[in-house]
Scaffold this active site. Structure first.
Site, PDB file in Angstrom:
ATOM      1  N   GLY A  10       6.633  12.162  -7.745  1.00 48.69           N
ATOM      2  CA  GLY A  10       6.758  11.206  -6.441  1.00 48.69           C
ATOM      3  C   GLY A  10       8.130  10.543  -6.492  1.00 48.69           C
ATOM      4  O   GLY A  10       8.448   9.966  -7.507  1.00 48.69           O
ATOM      5  N   ALA A  11       8.968  10.363  -5.501  1.00 47.33           N
ATOM      6  CA  ALA A  11       9.823   9.873  -5.197  1.00 47.33           C
ATOM      7  C   ALA A  11      10.023   8.670  -4.251  1.00 47.33           C
ATOM      8  O   ALA A  11      10.784   8.221  -3.309  1.00 47.33           O
ATOM      9  CB  ALA A  11      11.308  10.605  -4.749  1.00 47.33           C
ATOM     10  N   GLY A  12       8.677   8.061  -4.242  1.00 45.31           N
ATOM     11  CA  GLY A  12       8.358   6.662  -3.691  1.00 45.31           C
ATOM     12  C   GLY A  12       8.988   5.522  -4.432  1.00 45.31           C
ATOM     13  O   GLY A  12       9.730   5.657  -5.277  1.00 45.31           O
ATOM     14  N   TYR A  13       8.596   4.318  -4.044  1.00 51.72           N
ATOM     15  CA  TYR A  13       9.077   2.964  -4.911  1.00 51.72           C
ATOM     16  C   TYR A  13       8.846   3.339  -6.421  1.00 51.72           C
ATOM     17  O   TYR A  13       9.995   3.034  -7.071  1.00 51.72           O
ATOM     18  CB  TYR A  13       8.379   1.888  -4.352  1.00 51.72           C
ATOM     19  CG  TYR A  13       8.611   1.445  -3.001  1.00 51.72           C
ATOM     20  CD1 TYR A  13       9.752   0.721  -2.694  1.00 51.72           C
ATOM     21  CD2 TYR A  13       7.747   1.781  -1.750  1.00 51.72           C
ATOM     22  CE1 TYR A  13      10.207   0.195  -1.391  1.00 51.72           C
ATOM     23  CE2 TYR A  13       7.933   1.288  -0.552  1.00 51.72           C
ATOM     24  CZ  TYR A  13       9.195   0.536  -0.387  1.00 51.72           C
ATOM     25  OH  TYR A  13       9.451   0.419   0.962  1.00 51.72           O
ATOM     26  N   LYS A  38       7.857  15.931  -2.648  1.00 51.35           N
ATOM     27  CA  LYS A  38       7.500  16.713  -1.605  1.00 51.35           C
ATOM     28  C   LYS A  38       8.662  16.891  -0.800  1.00 51.35           C
ATOM     29  O   LYS A  38       8.933  18.222  -0.222  1.00 51.35           O
ATOM     30  CB  LYS A  38       6.603  16.114  -0.742  1.00 51.35           C
ATOM     31  CG  LYS A  38       5.416  16.964  -0.299  1.00 51.35           C
ATOM     32  CD  LYS A  38       4.176  16.252   0.607  1.00 51.35           C
ATOM     33  CE  LYS A  38       3.564  15.315   0.181  1.00 51.35           C
ATOM     34  NZ  LYS A  38       2.360  15.216   0.981  1.00 51.35           N
ATOM     35  N   GLU A 170       0.898  -5.964  10.871  1.00 44.91           N
ATOM     36  CA  GLU A 170       2.417  -5.512  10.904  1.00 44.91           C
ATOM     37  C   GLU A 170       2.589  -4.697  12.001  1.00 44.91           C
ATOM     38  O   GLU A 170       3.607  -4.762  12.742  1.00 44.91           O
ATOM     39  CB  GLU A 170       2.868  -5.148   9.539  1.00 44.91           C
ATOM     40  CG  GLU A 170       3.328  -6.252   8.336  1.00 44.91           C
ATOM     41  CD  GLU A 170       4.358  -5.855   7.546  1.00 44.91           C
ATOM     42  OE1 GLU A 170       4.313  -4.801   7.046  1.00 44.91           O
ATOM     43  OE2 GLU A 170       4.935  -6.876   7.243  1.00 44.91           O
ATOM     44  N   ASP A 300       0.521   3.010  -6.461  1.00 42.05           N
ATOM     45  CA  ASP A 300      -0.512   2.755  -5.729  1.00 42.05           C
ATOM     46  C   ASP A 300      -1.836   3.379  -6.332  1.00 42.05           C
ATOM     47  O   ASP A 300      -2.742   3.339  -6.081  1.00 42.05           O
ATOM     48  CB  ASP A 300      -0.674   3.141  -4.263  1.00 42.05           C
ATOM     49  CG  ASP A 300      -0.097   2.084  -3.392  1.00 42.05           C
ATOM     50  OD1 ASP A 300       0.490   1.007  -3.956  1.00 42.05           O
ATOM     51  OD2 ASP A 300      -0.027   2.378  -2.140  1.00 42.05           O
ATOM     52  N   ALA A 317       4.397  -2.574  -2.636  1.00 42.03           N
ATOM     53  CA  ALA A 317       5.676  -1.942  -2.929  1.00 42.03           C
ATOM     54  C   ALA A 317       6.379  -2.852  -4.126  1.00 42.03           C
ATOM     55  O   ALA A 317       6.884  -2.435  -5.141  1.00 42.03           O
ATOM     56  CB  ALA A 317       6.704  -1.971  -1.973  1.00 42.03           C
ATOM     57  N   LYS A 379      11.857 -11.672   4.715  1.00 41.99           N
ATOM     58  CA  LYS A 379      11.465 -10.217   4.792  1.00 41.99           C
ATOM     59  C   LYS A 379      12.526  -9.433   4.501  1.00 41.99           C
ATOM     60  O   LYS A 379      12.696  -8.379   3.826  1.00 41.99           O
ATOM     61  CB  LYS A 379      10.694 -10.066   5.892  1.00 41.99           C
ATOM     62  CG  LYS A 379      10.219  -8.779   5.891  1.00 41.99           C
ATOM     63  CD  LYS A 379       8.429  -8.637   6.004  1.00 41.99           C
ATOM     64  CE  LYS A 379       8.211  -7.543   5.998  1.00 41.99           C
ATOM     65  NZ  LYS A 379       6.854  -7.128   4.819  1.00 41.99           N
TER      66      LYS A 379
HETATM   67  P1  FAD Z   1       5.013   5.489  -2.195  1.00 45.78           P
HETATM   68  O1  FAD Z   1       6.265   4.728  -1.885  1.00 45.78           O
HETATM   69  O2  FAD Z   1       4.235   5.937  -1.137  1.00 45.78           O
HETATM   70  O3  FAD Z   1       5.514   6.963  -2.545  1.00 45.78           O
HETATM   71  C1  FAD Z   1       4.760   8.215  -2.905  1.00 45.78           C
HETATM   72  C2  FAD Z   1       5.751   9.362  -2.895  1.00 45.78           C
HETATM   73  O4  FAD Z   1       5.146  10.518  -3.537  1.00 45.78           O
HETATM   74  C3  FAD Z   1       6.136   9.575  -1.493  1.00 45.78           C
HETATM   75  O5  FAD Z   1       7.612   9.897  -1.585  1.00 45.78           O
HETATM   76  C4  FAD Z   1       5.494  11.018  -1.233  1.00 45.78           C
HETATM   77  O6  FAD Z   1       6.281  11.947  -0.429  1.00 45.78           O
HETATM   78  C5  FAD Z   1       5.636  11.513  -2.475  1.00 45.78           C
HETATM   79  N1  FAD Z   1       4.165  12.597  -2.585  1.00 45.78           N
HETATM   80  C6  FAD Z   1       3.002  12.467  -2.208  1.00 45.78           C
HETATM   81  N2  FAD Z   1       1.993  13.370  -2.514  1.00 45.78           N
HETATM   82  C7  FAD Z   1       3.090  14.316  -3.114  1.00 45.78           C
HETATM   83  C8  FAD Z   1       2.790  15.369  -3.852  1.00 45.78           C
HETATM   84  N3  FAD Z   1       1.549  16.218  -3.729  1.00 45.78           N
HETATM   85  N4  FAD Z   1       3.845  16.260  -4.147  1.00 45.78           N
HETATM   86  C9  FAD Z   1       5.222  15.697  -4.301  1.00 45.78           C
HETATM   87  N5  FAD Z   1       5.371  14.437  -3.835  1.00 45.78           N
HETATM   88  C10 FAD Z   1       4.354  13.629  -3.284  1.00 45.78           C
HETATM   89  N6  FAD Z   1       3.946  -3.527   0.207  1.00 45.78           N
HETATM   90  C11 FAD Z   1       4.939  -4.785   0.209  1.00 45.78           C
HETATM   91  O7  FAD Z   1       4.959  -5.018  -1.180  1.00 45.78           O
HETATM   92  N7  FAD Z   1       5.225  -5.214   1.020  1.00 45.78           N
HETATM   93  C12 FAD Z   1       5.137  -4.806   2.403  1.00 45.78           C
HETATM   94  O8  FAD Z   1       5.667  -5.554   3.276  1.00 45.78           O
HETATM   95  C13 FAD Z   1       4.478  -3.596   2.627  1.00 45.78           C
HETATM   96  N8  FAD Z   1       4.370  -3.207   3.820  1.00 45.78           N
HETATM   97  C14 FAD Z   1       3.675  -2.029   4.254  1.00 45.78           C
HETATM   98  C15 FAD Z   1       3.504  -1.457   5.369  1.00 45.78           C
HETATM   99  C16 FAD Z   1       3.142  -0.187   5.459  1.00 45.78           C
HETATM  100  C17 FAD Z   1       2.913   0.512   6.889  1.00 45.78           C
HETATM  101  C18 FAD Z   1       2.389   0.359   4.554  1.00 45.78           C
HETATM  102  C19 FAD Z   1       1.835   1.567   4.769  1.00 45.78           C
HETATM  103  C20 FAD Z   1       2.332  -0.048   3.255  1.00 45.78           C
HETATM  104  C21 FAD Z   1       3.061  -1.414   2.933  1.00 45.78           C
HETATM  105  N9  FAD Z   1       2.978  -2.013   1.807  1.00 45.78           N
HETATM  106  C22 FAD Z   1       3.806  -3.211   1.328  1.00 45.78           C
HETATM  107  C23 FAD Z   1       2.437  -1.181   0.668  1.00 45.78           C
HETATM  108  C24 FAD Z   1       3.662  -0.126   0.048  1.00 45.78           C
HETATM  109  O9  FAD Z   1       4.272   0.559   0.705  1.00 45.78           O
HETATM  110  C25 FAD Z   1       3.069   0.603  -1.100  1.00 45.78           C
HETATM  111  O10 FAD Z   1       2.168  -0.321  -2.133  1.00 45.78           O
HETATM  112  C26 FAD Z   1       4.271   1.481  -2.063  1.00 45.78           C
HETATM  113  O11 FAD Z   1       4.630   2.448  -1.153  1.00 45.78           O
HETATM  114  C27 FAD Z   1       3.544   2.035  -3.220  1.00 45.78           C
HETATM  115  O12 FAD Z   1       4.413   2.742  -3.673  1.00 45.78           O
HETATM  116  P2  FAD Z   1       4.314   4.128  -4.536  1.00 45.78           P
HETATM  117  O13 FAD Z   1       5.548   4.391  -5.317  1.00 45.78           O
HETATM  118  O14 FAD Z   1       2.997   4.205  -5.361  1.00 45.78           O
HETATM  119  O15 FAD Z   1       3.976   5.116  -3.242  1.00 45.78           O
END
Ligand code: FAD
Length: 406
Positions: A10-13, A38, A170, A300, A317, A379
């Site tokens: 995963g390349a999320g946060y 992905k 939001e 998450d 995040a 923000k």
């Molecule tokens: P993510 O950032 O969601 O990254 C997951 C990554 O895994 C993605 O790049 C995805 O493409 C990849 N992935 C998923 N499944 C697969 C797979 N099977 N194979 C390969 N790659 C895959 N938090 C705050 O702190 N402040 C805020 O203001 C805030 N606002 C938000 C607003 C919205 C609309 C949403 C939906 C959430 C918000 N959040 C906020 C919560 C925050 O976005 C999440 O807690 C955060 O993104 C979690 O980070 P992560 O790295 O776990 O997942």
């Protein structure tokens, strides 16, 4: 020459920040590091509600992974993960397989629908760029269609958001910005459009200070948002939403329900056999799940308990980024042969929710409440700070939110 294989999923946060920190802490000779995602791009999940409402183009939210990681040190694989086998230290991909010595899981969230009838099939969710773009286009299509039908259908103009938590609030804030623009663009009278926010709890923004809740609701109501609080969604179909409030069953004709009332960790983690508590995996203080010393979970998918409140920290995040930085440091220790891992403690610097229209509210530095323009500016500072950490000033200039007056 025995370089360990570190695989980051995963390349999320969580994932990209782990990779970004590791590339600074380790040299290419220390370890083979592979980042799997992905899509070819990283996106800022916290901006997706703006993309979904159509107030911010999704290209502002995403950036190519290769533009923010050092490909001399990190091997980037664009693939979907389909399974994790922690017993055999393997990850299966749509087209292949990877072996690891150490694994970092950062696969993010998916919607939790709590078994509500028809929700999974008929409601939209804000999960990623594709789902956000779909919502934007669906809403625009319905506005465009409205004037092209002899029998005008009110369900095309009733926009319902399930959940008045952080994300739901939001999102309705952005919708309240976007609707007047859509009305102009598609010749629809503003008074024909409804934005309805349905929340089961006895208050909007459960867990927030009541003063902030009141501020947020007043701000949104003044811009035409209707709240149904203490209203339990019972069913969603293609053209209506059914809810129960004060023991009465009510129906809203709508073909746009956006579910923003619950997330759980990516199902792949539970399917791998890791312990699961409401869809998230409890981790030890060094972010490793019970029974596995070669796996770290960030973001998450991980459940970290707040010892003070005896409740899990909400998935944010902010925490995902801190967990990633922490995991990179512990991984460096492991690679360098030091088995003393540091425990993780989140450092919550504040929570600010945007309300659209250059308005926001939240808490910073423990208990200082902020509202309006200063909260909006804060923000943007938080978002820009993340970009600065990830890609330096260049990335802030390219993708940052630099206009503090809009
Ligand atoms: P993510 O950032 O969601 O990254 C997951 C990554 O895994 C993605 O790049 C995805 O493409 C990849 N992935 C998923 N499944 C697969 C797979 N099977 N194979 C390969 N790659 C895959 N938090 C705050 O702190 N402040 C805020 O203001 C805030 N606002 C938000 C607003 C919205 C609309 C949403 C939906 C959430 C918000 N959040 C906020 C919560 C925050 O976005 C999440 O807690 C955060 O993104 C979690 O980070 P992560 O790295 O776990 O997942």
């Amino acid at each position: 020459l025995n370089r360990p294989n570190i695989v980051i999923l995963g390349a999320g946060y969580g994932g990209i920040m782990t990779a970004s920190k590791l590339q600074k802490k380790l040299s290419a000779d220390d370890a083979n590091i592979t980042l799997v995602n992905k899509h070819s791009y990283h996106y800022q999940t916290t901006w997706l509600h703006e993309n979904a409402a159509g107030t911010l183009h999704h290209d502002r939210t995403r950036m190519e992974v290769n533009s923010v990681i050092d490909t001399n040190k990190i091997n980037f694989v664009q693939e979907a993960v389909t399974g994790i086998d922690p017993e055999n230290k393997k990850v299966s991909l749509e087209n292949g397989e990877l072996s690891y010595d150490y694994l970092v899981i950062g696969l993010g969230f998916e919607a939790a629908t709590f078994g509500i009838q028809g929700l999974l099939e008929n409601a939209f969710t804000i999960n990623d760029i594709n789902s956000a773009r779909l919502i934007r286009q669906h809403i625009e299509y319905n506005f465009a269609k409205y004037n092209n039908e002899k029998d005008k259908k009110q369900e095309r103009l009733n926009l319902v958001v399930g959940g008045a938590g952080f994300t739901g609030i939001e999102f309705v804030g952005e919708l309240a910005n976007r609707v007047p623009e859509l009305c102009k663009e598609y010749d629809v009278p503003r008074e024909n459009v409804r934005i309805i926010n349905v929340e089961a709890a006895p208050t909007a923004l459960p867990g927030f200070d009541p003063e902030l809740v009141e501020y947020a609701m007043n701000s949104l109501e003044a811009r035409g948002v209707e709240f149904k609080i203490g209203a339990m969604i019972k069913e969603v179909t293609a053209d209506k939403l059914v809810y129960e409030q004060d023991e009465e069953i009510e129906e809203v004709p709508t073909n746009t329900v956006v579910w923003a009332a619950g997330v759980r960790g990516n199902k792949l983690v539970e399917d791998a056999g890791f312990e699961s508590n409401r869809g998230r995996t409890p981790v030890r203080e060094d972010l490793r799940p019970n029974g596995y010393d070669d796996v770290f979970i960030v973001g998450d998918c991980a459940l970290v308990m707040n010892e003070e409140t005896e409740r899990p920290y909400p998935p944010t995040a902010q925490i995902a980024i801190q967990e990633a930085e922490h995991t990179a440091e512990n991984m460096k220790r492991i690679v360098q042969g030091n088995d003393h891992l540091e425990p993780f403690t989140p450092n919550i610097q504040g929570t600010v929710a945007s309300l659209g229209n250059n308005d926001a509210m939240g808490v910073i530095f423990d208990d200082k409440k902020i509202y309006g323009w200063s909260a909006t500016a804060m923000k943007k500072i938080i978002d820009n700070r993340y970009l600065l950490k990830l890609g330096g000033v260049g990335l802030v200039l390219k993708k940052g939110k630099l206009n503090f007056f809009k």
